[in-house]
Design a protein around this motif. Structure first.
Motif, PDB file in Angstrom:
ATOM      1  N   ASP A 166     -41.494  24.618  -0.161  1.00 52.13           N
ATOM      2  CA  ASP A 166     -41.297  24.560   1.279  1.00 52.13           C
ATOM      3  C   ASP A 166     -42.512  25.171   1.962  1.00 52.13           C
ATOM      4  O   ASP A 166     -42.729  26.380   1.913  1.00 52.13           O
ATOM      5  N   ALA A 167     -43.314  24.330   2.601  1.00 48.80           N
ATOM      6  CA  ALA A 167     -44.560  24.825   3.209  1.00 48.80           C
ATOM      7  C   ALA A 167     -44.294  25.532   4.526  1.00 48.80           C
ATOM      8  O   ALA A 167     -44.875  26.571   4.811  1.00 48.80           O
ATOM      9  N   VAL A 168     -43.405  24.951   5.334  1.00 51.00           N
ATOM     10  CA  VAL A 168     -42.993  25.627   6.573  1.00 51.00           C
ATOM     11  C   VAL A 168     -41.479  25.545   6.682  1.00 51.00           C
ATOM     12  O   VAL A 168     -40.879  24.535   6.337  1.00 51.00           O
ATOM     13  N   PRO A 175     -52.631  32.210  10.557  1.00 52.87           N
ATOM     14  CA  PRO A 175     -53.532  32.319   9.413  1.00 52.87           C
ATOM     15  C   PRO A 175     -53.590  31.033   8.590  1.00 52.87           C
ATOM     16  O   PRO A 175     -52.688  30.201   8.670  1.00 52.87           O
ATOM     17  N   SER A 176     -54.624  30.904   7.813  1.00 51.05           N
ATOM     18  CA  SER A 176     -54.803  29.719   6.979  1.00 51.05           C
ATOM     19  C   SER A 176     -53.628  29.542   6.017  1.00 51.05           C
ATOM     20  O   SER A 176     -53.160  30.498   5.422  1.00 51.05           O
ATOM     21  N   GLY A 177     -53.149  28.327   5.916  1.00 56.48           N
ATOM     22  CA  GLY A 177     -52.075  28.037   4.967  1.00 56.48           C
ATOM     23  C   GLY A 177     -50.682  28.248   5.514  1.00 56.48           C
ATOM     24  O   GLY A 177     -49.701  28.110   4.789  1.00 56.48           O
ATOM     25  N   CYS A 178     -50.562  28.582   6.807  1.00 56.70           N
ATOM     26  CA  CYS A 178     -49.229  28.845   7.341  1.00 56.70           C
ATOM     27  C   CYS A 178     -48.546  27.571   7.802  1.00 56.70           C
ATOM     28  O   CYS A 178     -47.422  27.611   8.271  1.00 56.70           O
ATOM     29  N   GLY A 179     -49.205  26.437   7.678  1.00 54.23           N
ATOM     30  CA  GLY A 179     -48.509  25.180   7.916  1.00 54.23           C
ATOM     31  C   GLY A 179     -48.740  24.541   9.274  1.00 54.23           C
ATOM     32  O   GLY A 179     -47.988  23.666   9.685  1.00 54.23           O
ATOM     33  N   LYS A 180     -49.802  24.931   9.962  1.00 55.93           N
ATOM     34  CA  LYS A 180     -50.082  24.348  11.272  1.00 55.93           C
ATOM     35  C   LYS A 180     -50.342  22.850  11.153  1.00 55.93           C
ATOM     36  O   LYS A 180     -49.756  22.039  11.875  1.00 55.93           O
ATOM     37  N   LYS A 192     -42.697  34.964   0.852  1.00 57.54           N
ATOM     38  CA  LYS A 192     -42.721  33.899  -0.149  1.00 57.54           C
ATOM     39  C   LYS A 192     -43.847  32.896   0.099  1.00 57.54           C
ATOM     40  O   LYS A 192     -43.825  31.794  -0.455  1.00 57.54           O
ATOM     41  N   ARG A 193     -44.792  33.273   0.934  1.00 61.05           N
ATOM     42  CA  ARG A 193     -45.923  32.430   1.286  1.00 61.05           C
ATOM     43  C   ARG A 193     -45.483  31.131   1.958  1.00 61.05           C
ATOM     44  O   ARG A 193     -46.139  30.103   1.838  1.00 61.05           O
ATOM     45  N   GLN A 194     -44.338  31.208   2.637  1.00 58.73           N
ATOM     46  CA  GLN A 194     -43.913  30.045   3.397  1.00 58.73           C
ATOM     47  C   GLN A 194     -44.280  30.252   4.856  1.00 58.73           C
ATOM     48  O   GLN A 194     -44.194  31.360   5.380  1.00 58.73           O
TER      49      GLN A 194
END
Ligand SMILES: Nc1ncnc2c1ncn2[C@@H]1O[C@H](COP(=O)(O)OP(=O)(O)OP(=O)(O)O)[C@@H](O)[C@H]1O
Ligand SMILES: [Mg+2]
Lengths: 307, 279
Positions: free
Chosen positions: B43-45, B63-68, B247-249
């Motif tokens: 689950d990315a976002v 931040p980078s990787g947060c799913g924008k 969880k880096r989501q």
């Protein structure tokens, strides 16, 4: 704080031993590659020169206008490859008309449309394997399926059967080469087109295919050349060693150029070797002519895309 | 400014165009409700809910990787092109669920255009870059006029008017990006999504595109992803801040009128991010 007025430090830049070693390694590899290129060119050059020397004596217009290859005709220097040339052109035409649309179509489906599931993967693996199957097996397929389909009589041994057999033979090569070319088209190009509300077909037809066309045609050229030179599959699929009439329709019997050359080589007369070598020269000329047409088409296609 | 004296971070200087006015957001044209987007099993976002106001600019930061980019792509169904991407929750455009099976993604993308981070003009002439999208969408009018008017709106006409037949790829990066914006305008969409449209550009080109965005906002709704907080502050009316969970989501932390988000953020994590104290 760093001092702004510090005097510039002069440093020497000698080539370090490490760099020297890397440069030496580079030079060695370069020499290896040059040697490989020269070797390939030499082998090819020697072959060509030999054949030319052997066949030059028999080069005359009879080669292109006479349709009989018999011991007597060869001795009199009146034999010619007309039936072979026309047969081979028919074969290539039928093979191309069959395999180019089907091959490019299959490649487009596999690259642009197919979902990534077991069915697609099975098809993909099969295509790859088919390109490695010995060509005589295609001949057997042609004999078993096509010749019996058309009937084992006149039509069964016709250009239809041979052309489609050759088409099947080069089909996997065309599919794979086209897939590679399609895969090389950047995703960002597709995304840009999709983002404007294009349908998958519009994206493929207007952007992906033109961008891939040059690569697709290169693969096609190579496989057409292969079809022209193949002997085994058409022999099995019903080509004749000798036909008396120039085939005027795809339903006719035929005897392609490479088979005629092979036949001539086996004849006892002294002139036969020369005649066969001249046949190879004719075949090469045909090949170069076909390739030229394809290259012109390719240049035209790539001019539509302006990288 | 609301910065406290003990604040070690630097505040963004918000030069809102409506300085003094109470920031107001228009009625939403797009709404996201509890949207979760996954790639395969990841689950990315998670659980994104927000409104995109009509004829205004919404900036997405984080931040980078947060799913924008992931969220942005889901708004015009560009995620359909990504293997394994799945969207749960509801995304409505003018009250229509864009993910309902009866909706053709092609129709969605006609109305919701997209400009990408890396300029990607077609390998065709500058004019063809403009006309292609319009033509496939049924444009039958005068192509020359379309090219000129569109390039003018994208503030590119004067620079390219003498070389309309040259390849779109012969332009500079900033010009290419404006060409991509122009080609989107030619389709006449409702909404324009922009994924870091200025990240490959110099400050002057960036400024030109920002001006262009302000201009376009009169007619279009714009959603822009940016890593440049000054840019978000300069151009946008609403800012949405995303961050990463343990969880880096990716998750949405705060969506507020821009002035408010940069001066009195409601969430401590927003405060930390915009003052540069983020991880
Ligand atoms: N095509 C994809 N396949 C699998 N995972 C992906 C894909 N695209 C993005 N992700 C993952 O989804 C998460 C969010 O990615 P996304 O590109 O949306 O982030 P972002 O906020 O746009 O980052 P950035 O600011 O660096 O552009 C990341 O963990 C990323 O690894
Ligand atoms: Mg991104």
């Amino acid at each position: 704080m760093t001092s702004i007025s510090a005097p510039p430090v002069r440093i020497a830049l000698p080539t370090s031993p490490q760099l020297q070693r890397r440069k030496t390694i580079g030079a060695i590899w370069q020499a290896v590659f040059i040697a490989a290129t020269v070797f390939a060119a030499l082998v090819l050059g020697t072959l060509l020169v030999r054949i030319f020397v052997q066949g030059v004596g028999a080069l005359d217009t009879d080669l292109f206008t006479q349709r009989f290859i018999s011991n007597a005709a060869i001795e009199r220097g009146e034999a010619g490859y007309l039936t072979g040339i026309v047969s081979s052109l028919w074969l290539v035409l039928i093979a191309a008309l069959f395999s180019i649309p089907v091959g490019i179509g299959a490649a487009i489906y596999l690259e642009e449309y197919a979902p990534d599931n077991w069915f697609t993967r099975v098809v993909q693996i099969n295509v790859s394997n088919l390109s490695g199957v010995p060509s005589v097996v295609y001949g057997l397929l042609g004999l078993g399926v096509l010749v019996s389909f058309f009937g084992n009589d006149f039509l069964g041994r016709s250009l239809w059967a041979g052309g489609i057999t050759l088409g099947l033979l080069i089909l996997p090569v065309i599919i794979i080469a086209s897939q590679e070319a399609l895969r090389a088209v950047p995703l960002s190009l597709r995304q840009g087109a999709f983002a404007l509300g294009a349908t998958p077909w519009q994206v493929t037809w207007h952007h992906v295919l033109p961008a891939a066309m040059s690569g697709v045609l290169t693969g096609t050229i190579l496989s057409i050349s292969r079809a022209l030179g193949e002997t085994a599959p058409v022999l099995v699929a019903g080509a004749a060693l000798f036909v008396s009439n120039v085939p005027t329709s795809p339903g006719a019997t035929y005897s392609p150029l490479p088979i005629q050359v092979f036949d001539a080589l086996g004849r006892p007369q002294a002139e036969a070797k020369e005649f066969a070598a001249a046949g190879i020269i004719v075949m090469m000329t045909l090949l170069i002519a076909l390739n030229l047409i394809a290259i012109i088409l390719r240049e035209r296609a790539s001019r539509r895309v302006r990288w | 400014m609301a910065a406290t004296a003990s604040d070690p971070g630097t505040r963004i200087n918000v030069q809102t165009r409506s300085a003094g006015d109470q920031p107001t957001l228009n009625a939403p044209i797009i709404t996201l409700r509890d949207v979760t987007i996954s790639y395969g099993s990841f689950d990315a976002v998670v659980g994104v809910s927000c409104d995109i106001p009509e004829h205004q600019i919404t900036a997405m930061i984080g931040p980078s990787g947060c799913g924008k980019s992931t969220v942005l792509r889901s708004i015009n169904r560009m995620n359909d092109l990504v293997q394994g991407a799945r969207v749960k929750g509801k995304i409505e455009y003018h009250g229509v669920d864009i993910n309902s099976p009866s909706i053709d993604p092609v129709e969605v993308r006609k109305r919701i255009g997209m400009v990408f981070q890396k300029p990607n003009p077609f390998p065709k002439s500058i004019s063809e870059n403009i006309t292609w999208g319009a033509q496939i969408n049924g444009f039958k009018g005068n192509k020359k006029e379309l090219v000129e008017s569109t390039l003018r709106r994208a503030a590119l006409w004067d620079e390219v008017k003498d070389k309309l037949d040259q390849s779109g790829l012969s332009l500079s990066g900033g010009q290419q990006q404006r060409l991509c914006i122009a080609r989107t305008l030619a389709v006449n969409p409702d909404v324009i999504l922009m994924d870091e449209p200025c990240s490959a550009l110099d400050p002057i080109s960036t400024l030109r595109i920002e001006e262009l965005m302000r201009d376009l906002a009169k007619q279009y709704t714009i959603v822009v992803v940016t890593h440049n907080m000054q840019q978000a502050a300069r151009v946008s009316d609403q800012t949405i801040f995303y961050s990463l969970s343990e969880k880096r989501q990716g998750m949405l932390i705060e969506a507020s009128p821009t002035q408010q988000l940069f001066t009195k953020p409601r969430d401590q994590r927003t405060e930390d991010y915009i003052t540069g104290r983020f991880g």
